[in-house]
Design a protein around this motif. Structure first.
Motif, PDB file in Angstrom:
ATOM      1  N   ALA A 146      87.683 -51.618 -87.520  1.00  0.00           N
ATOM      2  CA  ALA A 146      86.526 -51.098 -86.763  1.00  0.00           C
ATOM      3  C   ALA A 146      86.985 -50.574 -85.400  1.00  0.00           C
ATOM      4  O   ALA A 146      87.011 -51.300 -84.413  1.00  0.00           O
ATOM      5  N   ARG A 147      87.352 -49.332 -85.361  1.00  0.00           N
ATOM      6  CA  ARG A 147      87.781 -48.668 -84.137  1.00  0.00           C
ATOM      7  C   ARG A 147      87.613 -47.180 -84.339  1.00  0.00           C
ATOM      8  O   ARG A 147      87.338 -46.711 -85.448  1.00  0.00           O
ATOM      9  N   ALA A 148      87.775 -46.439 -83.270  1.00  0.00           N
ATOM     10  CA  ALA A 148      87.675 -44.982 -83.376  1.00  0.00           C
ATOM     11  C   ALA A 148      88.819 -44.450 -84.238  1.00  0.00           C
ATOM     12  O   ALA A 148      89.964 -44.894 -84.112  1.00  0.00           O
ATOM     13  N   LEU A 149      88.486 -43.515 -85.110  1.00  0.00           N
ATOM     14  CA  LEU A 149      89.493 -42.944 -85.998  1.00  0.00           C
ATOM     15  C   LEU A 149      90.331 -41.914 -85.258  1.00  0.00           C
ATOM     16  O   LEU A 149      89.826 -41.170 -84.420  1.00  0.00           O
ATOM     17  N   SER A 150      91.603 -41.868 -85.573  1.00  0.00           N
ATOM     18  CA  SER A 150      92.426 -40.776 -85.069  1.00  0.00           C
ATOM     19  C   SER A 150      92.081 -39.512 -85.852  1.00  0.00           C
ATOM     20  O   SER A 150      91.430 -39.572 -86.908  1.00  0.00           O
ATOM     21  N   GLY A 151      92.533 -38.378 -85.352  1.00  0.00           N
ATOM     22  CA  GLY A 151      92.281 -37.132 -86.075  1.00  0.00           C
ATOM     23  C   GLY A 151      92.907 -37.134 -87.450  1.00  0.00           C
ATOM     24  O   GLY A 151      92.304 -36.659 -88.423  1.00  0.00           O
ATOM     25  N   ALA A 152      94.107 -37.686 -87.562  1.00  0.00           N
ATOM     26  CA  ALA A 152      94.795 -37.744 -88.858  1.00  0.00           C
ATOM     27  C   ALA A 152      94.037 -38.627 -89.835  1.00  0.00           C
ATOM     28  O   ALA A 152      93.870 -38.280 -91.013  1.00  0.00           O
ATOM     29  N   GLU A 153      93.562 -39.780 -89.366  1.00  0.00           N
ATOM     30  CA  GLU A 153      92.815 -40.685 -90.239  1.00  0.00           C
ATOM     31  C   GLU A 153      91.512 -40.042 -90.706  1.00  0.00           C
ATOM     32  O   GLU A 153      91.158 -40.117 -91.897  1.00  0.00           O
ATOM     33  N   ALA A 154      90.795 -39.418 -89.788  1.00  0.00           N
ATOM     34  CA  ALA A 154      89.525 -38.774 -90.148  1.00  0.00           C
ATOM     35  C   ALA A 154      89.765 -37.638 -91.145  1.00  0.00           C
ATOM     36  O   ALA A 154      89.013 -37.473 -92.114  1.00  0.00           O
ATOM     37  N   PHE A 155      90.817 -36.871 -90.924  1.00  0.00           N
ATOM     38  CA  PHE A 155      91.157 -35.772 -91.832  1.00  0.00           C
ATOM     39  C   PHE A 155      91.469 -36.298 -93.226  1.00  0.00           C
ATOM     40  O   PHE A 155      90.974 -35.770 -94.231  1.00  0.00           O
ATOM     41  N   GLU A 156      92.281 -37.353 -93.310  1.00  0.00           N
ATOM     42  CA  GLU A 156      92.676 -37.875 -94.624  1.00  0.00           C
ATOM     43  C   GLU A 156      91.506 -38.539 -95.350  1.00  0.00           C
ATOM     44  O   GLU A 156      91.420 -38.480 -96.577  1.00  0.00           O
ATOM     45  N   LEU A 157      90.609 -39.180 -94.611  1.00  0.00           N
ATOM     46  CA  LEU A 157      89.437 -39.764 -95.247  1.00  0.00           C
ATOM     47  C   LEU A 157      88.602 -38.701 -95.956  1.00  0.00           C
ATOM     48  O   LEU A 157      87.951 -38.969 -96.961  1.00  0.00           O
TER      49      LEU A 157
END
Length: 304
Positions: A137-148
């Protein structure tokens, strides 16, 4: 025989398993531990499957692996680098008539193996569902958000592109022998599946068989992934007629594809917060432009 202590010698289980689970690994013992713990908690009786770990000659592997060695049945070292050679080595020592492949950074659901094996009643090769797991539970990085939003849509890969990712694949041992092992230097999942389907084998989607896969955490990890994928895909396309021209045209379309795929981010159910959607959008344009320049570089370096 389940080992209480590990030594470099391979030990075979005393029973005859019906499935050999092949796990390639390199230098990520913590993720491997989570994978092995989950594999030991499957709802399939433990006597019915063996766990074959194929390590890619990780540094200081014996010492670091010793605390979790009791979780596997067979261990071997494959010095040739790459997950493909590691998987091939695992198959060589596997003893069951059915093979299941899983990557060492993946966590299977409890019924992953049963559902995957059941799917082989309807096809010759099955690829499971891959779910990109949401970080803590934390803010997603750009890479994490992209891969999700974009990573591991295995159903589309199977139904539209004719391949399954090798992170979760099922087939008979005899089929694997007839198709041959995974190759190196190319997109091994695509190349192997295309080789298999050209021989007449049927590829299917095992949507009820599920594994969880972590996203790339940051830009550097994402770039490393796509540098490898660009290189391997380029090598595979070169084996086809007019390969360089195909790659060049494909590369030219990458910036345009970012525009086309932007709505997918804002419709992505895995991304709830607007901040995550904007971060994923920024990463989408950044990675497509990077792939564009890297794709042109591959052609230029090849011509020199």
């Amino acid at each position: 025989m389940r080992r209480k202590r590990w030594n470099p010698e391979m030990i075979s289980p005393s029973t005859s398993p019906r499935v050999s689970v092949i796990i390639p690994h390199y230098d990520d013992v913590e993720s491997l531990r989570q994978c092995l713990e989950a594999l030991n908690k499957l709802d399939t009786p433990r006597s019915e499957y063996e766990l074959v770990l194929a390590d890619n000659d990780s540094p200081d592997f014996n010492t670091r692996f010793a605390p979790i060695a009791h979780l596997v049945d067979k261990v071997l070292t494959v010095k040739q680098k790459g997950a493909g050679p590691a998987r091939n080595g695992g198959v060589e020592v596997a003893s069951a008539p059915t093979l299941a492949f899983i990557d060492s950074d993946c966590v299977p659901h409890q019924d992953w193996l049963n559902k995957g094996i059941d799917s082989l009643h309807h096809c010759d090769i099955a690829g499971c569902k891959v779910v990109v797991t949401t970080p803590e539970a934390r803010a997603l990085s750009g890479a994490e958000a992209f891969e999700l939003c974009f990573a591991f849509n295995n159903q589309r890969y199977i139904e539209e592109e004719g391949f399954t990712v090798t992170a979760g694949i099922f087939c008979k041992r005899e089929l694997f022998k007839k198709v041959g092992g995974f190759k190196t230097g190319v997109s091994e999942d695509k190349e192997w599946c295309h080789r298999a389907t050209q021989k007449g084998y049927i590829l299917g989607y095992a949507g009820l068989s599920i594994i969880e896969h972590p996203p790339r955490k940051n830009w550097d990890e994402l770039k490393i992934k796509w540098r490898r994928l660009n290189r391997e895909t380029y090598a595979l396309i070169l084996t086809k007629p007019n390969g360089k021209l195909r790659w060049f045209l494909r590369t030219l379309l990458l910036p345009i594809s970012a525009v086309i795929h932007t709505p997918k981010i804002f419709n992505c159910k895995s991304l709830v917060k607007l901040e995550s959607k904007l971060s994923a959008t920024q990463t989408l344009y950044k990675i497509r432009l990077w792939r564009f320049y890297d794709g042109l570089r591959l052609i230029i370096d090849d011509i020199k």
